[in-house]
Design a protein around this motif. Structure first.
Motif, PDB file in Angstrom:
ATOM      1  N   LEU A  84      59.436 -75.474  -5.414  1.00 35.82           N
ATOM      2  CA  LEU A  84      58.217 -74.344  -4.944  1.00 35.82           C
ATOM      3  C   LEU A  84      58.580 -73.202  -6.221  1.00 35.82           C
ATOM      4  O   LEU A  84      57.438 -73.051  -6.981  1.00 35.82           O
ATOM      5  CB  LEU A  84      58.250 -73.824  -3.655  1.00 35.82           C
ATOM      6  N   LEU A  85      59.726 -72.873  -6.490  1.00 31.68           N
ATOM      7  CA  LEU A  85      59.695 -71.920  -7.396  1.00 31.68           C
ATOM      8  C   LEU A  85      59.630 -72.672  -8.821  1.00 31.68           C
ATOM      9  O   LEU A  85      58.863 -71.968  -9.708  1.00 31.68           O
ATOM     10  CB  LEU A  85      61.265 -71.320  -7.327  1.00 31.68           C
ATOM     11  N   LEU A  86      60.112 -73.509  -9.055  1.00 28.00           N
ATOM     12  CA  LEU A  86      59.851 -74.418 -10.419  1.00 28.00           C
ATOM     13  C   LEU A  86      58.481 -74.780 -10.602  1.00 28.00           C
ATOM     14  O   LEU A  86      57.995 -74.642 -11.855  1.00 28.00           O
ATOM     15  CB  LEU A  86      60.814 -75.535 -10.444  1.00 28.00           C
ATOM     16  N   CYS A  87      57.767 -75.108  -9.307  1.00 26.03           N
ATOM     17  CA  CYS A  87      56.329 -75.194  -9.528  1.00 26.03           C
ATOM     18  C   CYS A  87      55.607 -74.165  -9.976  1.00 26.03           C
ATOM     19  O   CYS A  87      54.673 -74.294 -10.988  1.00 26.03           O
ATOM     20  CB  CYS A  87      55.831 -75.689  -8.124  1.00 26.03           C
ATOM     21  N   THR A  88      56.035 -72.794  -9.329  1.00 23.86           N
ATOM     22  CA  THR A  88      55.264 -71.735  -9.693  1.00 23.86           C
ATOM     23  C   THR A  88      55.656 -71.528 -11.082  1.00 23.86           C
ATOM     24  O   THR A  88      54.748 -70.858 -12.258  1.00 23.86           O
ATOM     25  CB  THR A  88      55.821 -70.612  -8.782  1.00 23.86           C
ATOM     26  N   LEU A  89      56.954 -71.626 -11.596  1.00 26.13           N
ATOM     27  CA  LEU A  89      57.268 -71.571 -13.093  1.00 26.13           C
ATOM     28  C   LEU A  89      56.510 -72.187 -13.998  1.00 26.13           C
ATOM     29  O   LEU A  89      55.830 -71.693 -14.956  1.00 26.13           O
ATOM     30  CB  LEU A  89      58.742 -71.755 -13.245  1.00 26.13           C
ATOM     31  N   GLY A  90      56.145 -73.580 -13.801  1.00 29.17           N
ATOM     32  CA  GLY A  90      55.488 -74.393 -14.470  1.00 29.17           C
ATOM     33  C   GLY A  90      54.017 -73.910 -14.535  1.00 29.17           C
ATOM     34  O   GLY A  90      53.433 -73.990 -15.606  1.00 29.17           O
ATOM     35  N   LEU A  91      53.450 -73.575 -13.550  1.00 29.07           N
ATOM     36  CA  LEU A  91      51.969 -72.924 -13.476  1.00 29.07           C
ATOM     37  C   LEU A  91      52.132 -71.958 -14.260  1.00 29.07           C
ATOM     38  O   LEU A  91      50.886 -71.526 -15.250  1.00 29.07           O
ATOM     39  CB  LEU A  91      51.526 -72.904 -12.232  1.00 29.07           C
ATOM     40  N   LEU A  92      52.888 -70.868 -14.316  1.00 29.22           N
ATOM     41  CA  LEU A  92      52.803 -69.579 -15.125  1.00 29.22           C
ATOM     42  C   LEU A  92      52.961 -69.953 -16.565  1.00 29.22           C
ATOM     43  O   LEU A  92      52.350 -69.382 -17.374  1.00 29.22           O
ATOM     44  CB  LEU A  92      54.046 -68.673 -14.909  1.00 29.22           C
ATOM     45  N   HIS A  93      53.910 -71.059 -16.830  1.00 31.03           N
ATOM     46  CA  HIS A  93      53.946 -71.311 -18.137  1.00 31.03           C
ATOM     47  C   HIS A  93      52.624 -72.039 -18.791  1.00 31.03           C
ATOM     48  O   HIS A  93      52.175 -71.763 -19.964  1.00 31.03           O
ATOM     49  CB  HIS A  93      55.087 -72.315 -18.400  1.00 31.03           C
ATOM     50  N   SER A  94      51.882 -72.662 -17.896  1.00 28.84           N
ATOM     51  CA  SER A  94      50.617 -73.140 -18.470  1.00 28.84           C
ATOM     52  C   SER A  94      49.729 -72.167 -18.795  1.00 28.84           C
ATOM     53  O   SER A  94      48.670 -72.554 -19.496  1.00 28.84           O
ATOM     54  CB  SER A  94      50.154 -74.314 -17.421  1.00 28.84           C
ATOM     55  N   ILE A  95      49.871 -70.872 -18.254  1.00 29.86           N
ATOM     56  CA  ILE A  95      48.726 -69.968 -18.466  1.00 29.86           C
ATOM     57  C   ILE A  95      48.941 -69.525 -19.971  1.00 29.86           C
ATOM     58  O   ILE A  95      47.897 -69.074 -20.739  1.00 29.86           O
ATOM     59  CB  ILE A  95      48.989 -68.633 -17.569  1.00 29.86           C
ATOM     60  N   PHE A  96      50.277 -69.802 -20.428  1.00 26.74           N
ATOM     61  CA  PHE A  96      50.581 -69.297 -21.934  1.00 26.74           C
ATOM     62  C   PHE A  96      50.012 -70.492 -22.923  1.00 26.74           C
ATOM     63  O   PHE A  96      50.176 -70.220 -24.160  1.00 26.74           O
ATOM     64  CB  PHE A  96      52.016 -69.230 -22.361  1.00 26.74           C
ATOM     65  N   GLN A  97      49.532 -71.454 -22.412  1.00 16.87           N
ATOM     66  CA  GLN A  97      49.112 -72.494 -23.345  1.00 16.87           C
ATOM     67  C   GLN A  97      48.069 -72.316 -24.492  1.00 16.87           C
ATOM     68  O   GLN A  97      47.201 -71.408 -24.035  1.00 16.87           O
ATOM     69  CB  GLN A  97      48.531 -73.938 -22.543  1.00 16.87           C
ATOM     70  N   THR A  98      48.149 -72.788 -25.478  1.00 18.62           N
ATOM     71  CA  THR A  98      47.016 -72.668 -26.629  1.00 18.62           C
ATOM     72  C   THR A  98      45.752 -73.160 -26.191  1.00 18.62           C
ATOM     73  O   THR A  98      45.704 -74.030 -25.303  1.00 18.62           O
ATOM     74  CB  THR A  98      47.523 -72.803 -28.009  1.00 18.62           C
ATOM     75  N   PRO A  99      44.674 -72.644 -27.032  1.00 18.58           N
ATOM     76  CA  PRO A  99      43.402 -73.413 -26.634  1.00 18.58           C
ATOM     77  C   PRO A  99      43.262 -75.028 -26.846  1.00 18.58           C
ATOM     78  O   PRO A  99      42.682 -75.627 -26.206  1.00 18.58           O
ATOM     79  CB  PRO A  99      42.346 -72.690 -27.611  1.00 18.58           C
ATOM     80  N   GLU A 100      44.085 -75.303 -27.671  1.00 13.05           N
ATOM     81  CA  GLU A 100      44.416 -76.638 -27.779  1.00 13.05           C
ATOM     82  C   GLU A 100      45.222 -77.532 -26.988  1.00 13.05           C
ATOM     83  O   GLU A 100      45.523 -78.486 -26.969  1.00 13.05           O
ATOM     84  CB  GLU A 100      45.081 -76.944 -29.154  1.00 13.05           C
ATOM     85  N   GLY A 101      45.889 -76.725 -26.009  1.00 10.09           N
ATOM     86  CA  GLY A 101      46.657 -77.471 -24.847  1.00 10.09           C
ATOM     87  C   GLY A 101      48.021 -77.413 -24.946  1.00 10.09           C
ATOM     88  O   GLY A 101      48.691 -78.219 -24.379  1.00 10.09           O
ATOM     89  N   PHE A 102      48.585 -76.871 -26.312  1.00  9.98           N
ATOM     90  CA  PHE A 102      50.118 -76.687 -26.498  1.00  9.98           C
ATOM     91  C   PHE A 102      50.811 -75.699 -25.962  1.00  9.98           C
ATOM     92  O   PHE A 102      50.348 -74.469 -25.955  1.00  9.98           O
ATOM     93  CB  PHE A 102      50.159 -76.919 -28.163  1.00  9.98           C
ATOM     94  N   PRO A 103      51.866 -76.003 -25.334  1.00 12.04           N
ATOM     95  CA  PRO A 103      52.734 -74.915 -24.591  1.00 12.04           C
ATOM     96  C   PRO A 103      53.495 -73.979 -25.681  1.00 12.04           C
ATOM     97  O   PRO A 103      53.624 -74.318 -26.826  1.00 12.04           O
ATOM     98  CB  PRO A 103      53.723 -75.650 -23.907  1.00 12.04           C
ATOM     99  N   ARG A 104      53.532 -72.782 -25.209  1.00  8.10           N
ATOM    100  CA  ARG A 104      54.198 -71.713 -25.976  1.00  8.10           C
ATOM    101  C   ARG A 104      55.581 -71.177 -25.154  1.00  8.10           C
ATOM    102  O   ARG A 104      55.714 -71.750 -23.856  1.00  8.10           O
ATOM    103  CB  ARG A 104      53.488 -70.330 -26.221  1.00  8.10           C
ATOM    104  N   TYR A 105      56.635 -70.734 -25.675  1.00 11.52           N
ATOM    105  CA  TYR A 105      57.552 -69.924 -25.242  1.00 11.52           C
ATOM    106  C   TYR A 105      58.478 -71.299 -24.433  1.00 11.52           C
ATOM    107  O   TYR A 105      58.971 -71.075 -23.663  1.00 11.52           O
ATOM    108  CB  TYR A 105      57.359 -69.125 -24.246  1.00 11.52           C
ATOM    109  N   GLN A 106      58.542 -72.472 -25.243  1.00 16.46           N
ATOM    110  CA  GLN A 106      59.276 -73.627 -24.586  1.00 16.46           C
ATOM    111  C   GLN A 106      60.519 -73.442 -24.379  1.00 16.46           C
ATOM    112  O   GLN A 106      61.022 -73.698 -23.234  1.00 16.46           O
ATOM    113  CB  GLN A 106      59.153 -74.663 -25.529  1.00 16.46           C
ATOM    114  N   ARG A 107      61.167 -72.771 -25.394  1.00 13.85           N
ATOM    115  CA  ARG A 107      62.929 -72.494 -25.162  1.00 13.85           C
ATOM    116  C   ARG A 107      63.085 -71.584 -23.912  1.00 13.85           C
ATOM    117  O   ARG A 107      63.904 -71.835 -22.987  1.00 13.85           O
ATOM    118  CB  ARG A 107      63.495 -71.768 -26.390  1.00 13.85           C
TER     119      ARG A 107
END
Length: 280
Positions: A84-107
């Protein structure tokens, strides 16, 4: 053999999550594996809950007592907070995606995922050690289990920090991801109660073990009523089961209703939402 209160709750858990198991499969199919790390973990959580409930029901129905079923069921119950925590983390990460759909702050997000995985491993190994007959293993298992839930609490605090940061930049977030951020914000209080329950339950006893009477050793400490295995089932129902179910409902509705993929189709998204420009 008739099910006790925890066995009944385990059966209810199966009934609750089988439909959402199918829903989460549809969600993962909708968003795919590459963009849907958070959604994949929602599916993992539903699988964990169905499997954990099945093991606990089977443990009460099968005679003679099979302690391995109890250990497996309890381990899955106690470790359910991690996806559940990691799911929430993943969803928050998706909010940082670029308009092209690429993830940011991967590290950064991979390090946070690693933190969650370490916590999960500590909890599972701790429970395994505490069910052994060795007193030294019991002691180290208790330490690892407590360290694991403390890391869960740290990860939750980080999630809140990320969420607050995103709200300060909300005018720059892609259109439908703003709505996803609202859904996550609504879910965070439920996740807080679930995390608190995990902490109280873990610190409610210095150890536990499965006995021949198919129950765990009772404890009489101040936090005994919060024990996930021997505590009051009403508290378990409210602080764990209902909190988790509320989170799953919120995330599932957001996934099904919000056209998140539309955020990647506008040719003007990069100019309109500078927060999501690629970072070099």
């Amino acid at each position: 053999m008739a099910l006790d209160s925890h066995g009944v709750l385990a059966a209810v858990t199966i009934a609750m999550y089988v439909p959402f198991l199918l829903v989460s499969l549809k969600i993962v199919s909708k968003y795919g594996m590459a963009r849907g790390d958070g959604w994949v973990l929602l599916l993992v959580f539903c699988i964990v809950r169905v499997l954990g409930g099945a093991l606990l029901v089977a443990a009460e129905e099968i005679t003679p007592v099979n302690t391995s079923l109890y250990i497996g069921g309890y381990a899955l119950e106690a470790s359910g907070l991690s996806p559940l925590l990691l799911c929430t983390l993943g969803l928050l990460h998706s909010i940082f995606q670029t308009p092209e759909g690429f993830p940011r702050y991967q590290r950064l997000f991979r390090l946070l995922q690693l933190l969650g995985m370490i916590a999960l491993i500590l909890v599972i190994v701790g429970i395994s050690d505490e069910t052994s007959s060795s007193s030294s293993s019991n002691s180290s298992g208790n330490t690892m289990r407590r360290a694991g839930v403390i890391l869960f609490a740290v990860l939750y605090a980080i999630l809140v920090g990320i969420c607050l940061h995103l709200w300060t930049q909300v005018r720059f977030i892609l259109r439908y991801r703003k709505q996803l951020l609202k859904a996550i914000s609504v879910a965070l209080p439920f996740l807080a109660i679930r995390t608190i329950y995990s902490i109280l339950s873990t610190f409610s006893s210095s150890t536990f073990s499965v006995t021949s009477t198919s129950s765990t050793q009772a404890n009489t400490g101040d936090l005994a009523k919060f024990n996930i295995f021997t505590g009051e089932w009403q508290i378990y129902l409210v602080m764990e089961m209902l909190m988790e179910y509320a989170i799953v409902i919120i995330y599932s509705i957001a996934a099904l209703v919000l056209p998140l993929n539309e955020d990647h189709k506008s040719p003007h998204s990069q100019d309109e939402y500078p927060l999501n420009r690629p970072q070099y």
